[in-house]
Motif scaffolding. Structure first.
Motif, mmCIF file in Angstrom:
data_model
loop_
_atom_site.group_PDB
_atom_site.id
_atom_site.type_symbol
_atom_site.label_atom_id
_atom_site.label_comp_id
_atom_site.label_asym_id
_atom_site.label_seq_id
_atom_site.Cartn_x
_atom_site.Cartn_y
_atom_site.Cartn_z
ATOM 1 N N ILE A 288 16.203 -4.995 79.611
ATOM 2 C CA ILE A 288 16.561 -3.598 79.384
ATOM 3 C C ILE A 288 17.223 -3.488 78.018
ATOM 4 O O ILE A 288 18.136 -4.258 77.701
ATOM 5 C CB ILE A 288 17.533 -3.094 80.464
ATOM 6 N N CYS A 289 16.771 -2.533 77.221
ATOM 7 C CA CYS A 289 17.377 -2.263 75.920
ATOM 8 C C CYS A 289 18.293 -1.052 76.034
ATOM 9 O O CYS A 289 17.891 -0.024 76.569
ATOM 10 C CB CYS A 289 16.307 -1.972 74.876
ATOM 11 N N THR A 290 19.503 -1.182 75.515
ATOM 12 C CA THR A 290 20.445 -0.053 75.525
ATOM 13 C C THR A 290 20.237 0.851 74.314
ATOM 14 O O THR A 290 20.680 1.986 74.323
ATOM 15 C CB THR A 290 21.903 -0.530 75.509
ATOM 16 N N TYR A 291 19.610 0.343 73.271
ATOM 17 C CA TYR A 291 19.430 1.062 72.003
ATOM 18 C C TYR A 291 20.764 1.534 71.448
ATOM 19 O O TYR A 291 20.886 2.613 70.887
ATOM 20 C CB TYR A 291 18.436 2.214 72.154
ATOM 21 N N GLY A 292 21.792 0.714 71.657
ATOM 22 C CA GLY A 292 23.087 0.959 71.036
ATOM 23 C C GLY A 292 24.040 1.866 71.779
ATOM 24 O O GLY A 292 25.192 1.976 71.403
ATOM 25 N N THR A 293 23.576 2.534 72.820
ATOM 26 C CA THR A 293 24.463 3.438 73.558
ATOM 27 C C THR A 293 24.194 3.357 75.049
ATOM 28 O O THR A 293 23.131 2.924 75.479
ATOM 29 C CB THR A 293 24.269 4.909 73.128
ATOM 30 N N LEU A 294 25.161 3.800 75.825
ATOM 31 C CA LEU A 294 25.003 3.880 77.279
ATOM 32 C C LEU A 294 25.480 5.246 77.756
ATOM 33 O O LEU A 294 26.636 5.431 78.084
ATOM 34 C CB LEU A 294 25.813 2.780 77.965
ATOM 35 N N SER A 295 24.574 6.191 77.761
ATOM 36 C CA SER A 295 24.903 7.527 78.248
ATOM 37 C C SER A 295 24.976 7.503 79.778
ATOM 38 O O SER A 295 24.554 6.550 80.426
ATOM 39 C CB SER A 295 23.820 8.518 77.812
ATOM 40 N N GLU A 296 25.491 8.561 80.335
ATOM 41 C CA GLU A 296 25.559 8.675 81.798
ATOM 42 C C GLU A 296 24.154 8.596 82.407
ATOM 43 O O GLU A 296 23.947 7.984 83.439
ATOM 44 C CB GLU A 296 26.254 9.981 82.193
ATOM 45 N N GLU A 297 23.179 9.180 81.709
ATOM 46 C CA GLU A 297 21.790 9.148 82.189
ATOM 47 C C GLU A 297 21.244 7.713 82.208
ATOM 48 O O GLU A 297 20.617 7.289 83.169
ATOM 49 C CB GLU A 297 20.911 10.029 81.294
ATOM 50 N N LYS A 298 21.503 6.955 81.149
ATOM 51 C CA LYS A 298 21.059 5.552 81.116
ATOM 52 C C LYS A 298 21.735 4.745 82.212
ATOM 53 O O LYS A 298 21.100 3.922 82.861
ATOM 54 C CB LYS A 298 21.367 4.906 79.761
ATOM 55 N N LEU A 299 23.023 4.980 82.400
ATOM 56 C CA LEU A 299 23.733 4.264 83.456
ATOM 57 C C LEU A 299 23.099 4.549 84.809
ATOM 58 O O LEU A 299 22.859 3.644 85.601
ATOM 59 C CB LEU A 299 25.213 4.653 83.472
ATOM 60 N N GLU A 300 22.811 5.808 85.051
ATOM 61 C CA GLU A 300 22.254 6.208 86.339
ATOM 62 C C GLU A 300 20.843 5.666 86.547
ATOM 63 O O GLU A 300 20.509 5.186 87.616
ATOM 64 C CB GLU A 300 22.243 7.736 86.421
ATOM 65 N N ASN A 301 20.014 5.730 85.507
ATOM 66 C CA ASN A 301 18.606 5.345 85.637
ATOM 67 C C ASN A 301 18.331 3.868 85.425
ATOM 68 O O ASN A 301 17.398 3.325 86.020
ATOM 69 C CB ASN A 301 17.746 6.155 84.661
ATOM 70 N N LEU A 302 19.105 3.212 84.573
ATOM 71 C CA LEU A 302 18.824 1.818 84.230
ATOM 72 C C LEU A 302 19.817 0.823 84.820
ATOM 73 O O LEU A 302 19.433 -0.249 85.271
ATOM 74 C CB LEU A 302 18.813 1.646 82.712
#
Length: 111
Positions: A28-42
């Protein structure tokens, strides 16, 4: 989904690591950030798997690492040398040495 998941910062990190891994691993690539959406989906869907975090040895990487330590307290953290700073610029031989502790790696001699 594979049982092992490796979290990295970007595509260049992913490409370097794929040169070495000799087993199926979800990356999984974070692409430098972890938004709430990324946390929830990934991130949340993988919290019960074997998760490994391998981010850069710089301020951006440490910020992501700190956030992931909170979200995934059972994850294993992998580190490159501070002198290499980024996963993508870490020599393949050194990456192999780091990864072989937790993953099957190719037995190719890296130069």
């Amino acid at each position: 989904m594979e049982e092992k998941v490796l979290i990295v910062e970007g595509n260049k990190d992913l490409k370097q690591i794929k040169k070495i891994l000799d087993e199926p691993v979800d990356i999984i690539c974070t692409y430098g950030t972890l938004s709430e959406e990324k946390l929830e989906n990934l991130i949340y869907p993988i919290e019960d798997l074997d998760v490994y975090i391998f981010v850069d040895a710089d301020s951006s990487g440490e910020k992501i690492r700190k956030q992931l330590k909170r979200e995934l307290p059972n994850a294993t953290h992998l580190y490159t040398r501070k002198g290499f700073r980024q996963v993508e610029t870490t020599p393949l031989a050194h990456l192999s040495d780091i990864l072989k502790e937790y993953f099957e790696v190719k037995h190719t001699q890296f130069f």
